[in-house]
Design an enzyme around this catalytic site. Sequence first.
Site, PDB file in Angstrom:
ATOM      1  N   SER A   1     -35.624  11.206  20.069  1.00  0.00           N
ATOM      2  CA  SER A   1     -36.898  10.720  20.603  1.00  0.00           C
ATOM      3  C   SER A   1     -37.630  11.827  21.342  1.00  0.00           C
ATOM      4  O   SER A   1     -37.016  12.752  21.868  1.00  0.00           O
ATOM      5  CB  SER A   1     -36.614   9.554  21.568  1.00  0.00           C
ATOM      6  OG  SER A   1     -37.757   9.259  22.321  1.00  0.00           O
TER       7      SER A   1
ATOM      8  N   TYR B   1     -32.454   6.280  29.504  1.00  0.00           N
ATOM      9  CA  TYR B   1     -32.604   6.192  28.039  1.00  0.00           C
ATOM     10  C   TYR B   1     -32.847   7.592  27.476  1.00  0.00           C
ATOM     11  O   TYR B   1     -32.163   8.019  26.533  1.00  0.00           O
ATOM     12  CB  TYR B   1     -33.774   5.269  27.673  1.00  0.00           C
ATOM     13  CG  TYR B   1     -34.264   5.473  26.255  1.00  0.00           C
ATOM     14  CD1 TYR B   1     -35.431   6.186  26.000  1.00  0.00           C
ATOM     15  CD2 TYR B   1     -33.528   5.000  25.177  1.00  0.00           C
ATOM     16  CE1 TYR B   1     -35.855   6.407  24.701  1.00  0.00           C
ATOM     17  CE2 TYR B   1     -33.944   5.223  23.877  1.00  0.00           C
ATOM     18  CZ  TYR B   1     -35.118   5.923  23.646  1.00  0.00           C
ATOM     19  OH  TYR B   1     -35.531   6.150  22.356  1.00  0.00           O
TER      20      TYR B   1
ATOM     21  N   LYS C   1     -30.524  10.294  24.934  1.00  0.00           N
ATOM     22  CA  LYS C   1     -30.971  11.003  23.727  1.00  0.00           C
ATOM     23  C   LYS C   1     -30.716  12.511  23.870  1.00  0.00           C
ATOM     24  O   LYS C   1     -30.285  13.172  22.934  1.00  0.00           O
ATOM     25  CB  LYS C   1     -32.460  10.735  23.461  1.00  0.00           C
ATOM     26  CG  LYS C   1     -32.765   9.315  23.020  1.00  0.00           C
ATOM     27  CD  LYS C   1     -32.029   8.942  21.716  1.00  0.00           C
ATOM     28  CE  LYS C   1     -32.330   7.521  21.277  1.00  0.00           C
ATOM     29  NZ  LYS C   1     -31.555   7.120  20.066  1.00  0.00           N
TER      30      LYS C   1
HETATM   31  C1  WQD Z   1     -47.055   4.012  25.839  1.00  0.00           C
HETATM   32  C2  WQD Z   1     -48.206   4.087  26.826  1.00  0.00           C
HETATM   33  C3  WQD Z   1     -47.734   3.166  28.981  1.00  0.00           C
HETATM   34  C4  WQD Z   1     -47.372  -1.010  27.889  1.00  0.00           C
HETATM   35  C5  WQD Z   1     -41.180   4.715  24.823  1.00  0.00           C
HETATM   36  C6  WQD Z   1     -39.945   5.532  24.691  1.00  0.00           C
HETATM   37  C7  WQD Z   1     -39.966   6.290  23.392  1.00  0.00           C
HETATM   38  C8  WQD Z   1     -40.116   5.322  22.274  1.00  0.00           C
HETATM   39  C9  WQD Z   1     -41.381   4.499  22.463  1.00  0.00           C
HETATM   40  C10 WQD Z   1     -38.103   4.597  21.172  1.00  0.00           C
HETATM   41  C11 WQD Z   1     -47.759   4.482  28.232  1.00  0.00           C
HETATM   42  C12 WQD Z   1     -48.841   2.389  28.283  1.00  0.00           C
HETATM   43  C13 WQD Z   1     -47.560   0.357  27.776  1.00  0.00           C
HETATM   44  C14 WQD Z   1     -48.303  -1.787  28.637  1.00  0.00           C
HETATM   45  C15 WQD Z   1     -49.546   0.199  29.110  1.00  0.00           C
HETATM   46  N1  WQD Z   1     -38.961   4.503  22.218  1.00  0.00           N
HETATM   47  N2  WQD Z   1     -48.630   0.934  28.381  1.00  0.00           N
HETATM   48  N3  WQD Z   1     -49.352  -1.151  29.211  1.00  0.00           N
HETATM   49  O1  WQD Z   1     -43.117   4.826  27.127  1.00  0.00           O
HETATM   50  O2  WQD Z   1     -44.556   6.257  25.536  1.00  0.00           O
HETATM   51  O3  WQD Z   1     -42.269   5.581  24.869  1.00  0.00           O
HETATM   52  O4  WQD Z   1     -41.277   3.853  23.718  1.00  0.00           O
HETATM   53  O5  WQD Z   1     -38.221   5.160  20.142  1.00  0.00           O
HETATM   54  O6  WQD Z   1     -38.751   6.981  23.266  1.00  0.00           O
HETATM   55  O7  WQD Z   1     -39.907   6.452  25.749  1.00  0.00           O
HETATM   56  O8  WQD Z   1     -44.054   3.877  24.965  1.00  0.00           O
HETATM   57  O9  WQD Z   1     -45.433   1.972  24.352  1.00  0.00           O
HETATM   58  O10 WQD Z   1     -43.978   1.801  26.432  1.00  0.00           O
HETATM   59  O11 WQD Z   1     -46.015   3.233  26.455  1.00  0.00           O
HETATM   60  O12 WQD Z   1     -50.511   0.750  29.662  1.00  0.00           O
HETATM   61  O13 WQD Z   1     -48.182  -3.037  28.793  1.00  0.00           O
HETATM   62  O14 WQD Z   1     -48.783   2.792  26.939  1.00  0.00           O
HETATM   63  O15 WQD Z   1     -48.024   3.318  30.359  1.00  0.00           O
HETATM   64  O16 WQD Z   1     -48.738   5.303  28.806  1.00  0.00           O
HETATM   65  P1  WQD Z   1     -43.550   5.184  25.744  1.00  0.00           P
HETATM   66  P2  WQD Z   1     -44.841   2.622  25.543  1.00  0.00           P
END
Ligand code: WQD
Length: 351
Positions: A126, A151, A155
């Site tokens: 990741s 997490y 990785k």
């Molecule tokens: C993306 C952006 C949030 C929800 C994680 C893991 C990564 C992969 C994908 C496995 C951020 C914003 C989110 C919400 C928001 N996992 N957000 N409101 O954290 O980039 O990555 O998931 O493969 O390894 O680290 O993904 O989709 O949670 O967040 O504003 O209700 O969307 O703050 O900026 P992330 P995410």
Amino acid sequence: MKKILVTGGCGYIGSHTLLDLVENGYEVISVDNNARSGTRLLEGVEKIANQKIKNYKVDLCDFDDTHAIFAENDDIAGVIHFAAYKAVGESVEKPLLYYHNNLTSLVNLLRCIEEYKVPYFVFSSSCTVYGNPDSIPVTEETPQKPAESPYGSTKQMGETIIREFARVNPTQCILLRYFNPAGAHPSAIIGEWPIDKPQNLVPVITQSAIGKIPPFTVFGNDYPTRDGSCIRDFIHVCDLAHAHTLAMKYLMEQRNPSGCEIFNLGTGNGISVLEAIAAFEQVNQRKLDYRIGERRPGDVIAIYANKDKAERELQWKPRYSLEDIMLTAWKWEQEIQQETRTFPLKNFKFN
Ligand code: WQD
């Protein structure tokens, strides 16, 4: 046909990869204890592929049960390893659960691969291994910063374990670093099936839009980015799945010079959270109800991929756009609106 064992085959990326492998002429088997997934996605893959796919309902943290799969299938040509817990927030609350589950399962699997001399191994890594990078887009050589969550640490540690394993074993390994997987198969027969309240942005958007969850929160618009919200690299799950098939092909063509090559799997386009929301509204002609809230601890400010190496070495070219992601995700959400979700209680115990 070459037989590929896919761990986590009942999950989001695992199920889409099973389908892509079948469509590219591979024989597949899955191992998935269904702790975080039901059989719904596997059934969907069987429907699209028009064939049964065997799933071993086994916890990879149990060595004997894992070993029995290899004893029964001594013709496994390659393993693609997805099975792991991946909720960033949950990992912060329950670090031991993540270190135990994600690392014990990996070591058990590698012990079997070593004993049965399985020639090829592809690992689901990741972009979290980069932490908060000093420069973007990140290449595979970008130095890793401290992971932002347990997490992400699992990785980083997983990659180290595999590099050390590859150094003393003939098994050819590849580490695939995903950016933000999203979207669903165009048929809307398989897609993302969050076990609980969704954490990731795109399923939060679609579940909020359909009324399954309340209006959502954008976690911060005061970041040093073009519109104040975080920047991410959203990659369609079908593009991600096909990259695994290409990685296995690359290995079977006896390439992989270092014995443990690394590839970024992202589109190379940095998209802000607010831009992703606007894209959903535009392609689906549907206004979203959300509010701007506080930053989420552990969020990386901005990250997106330099994908040149995967394009050059794997001949991988992402085909789906951000608009396709939002269209297919919404079509899938509407498709499953009537379906109920039953999952085992989350009464995890260390075995
Ligand atoms: C993306 C952006 C949030 C929800 C994680 C893991 C990564 C992969 C994908 C496995 C951020 C914003 C989110 C919400 C928001 N996992 N957000 N409101 O954290 O980039 O990555 O998931 O493969 O390894 O680290 O993904 O989709 O949670 O967040 O504003 O209700 O969307 O703050 O900026 P992330 P995410």
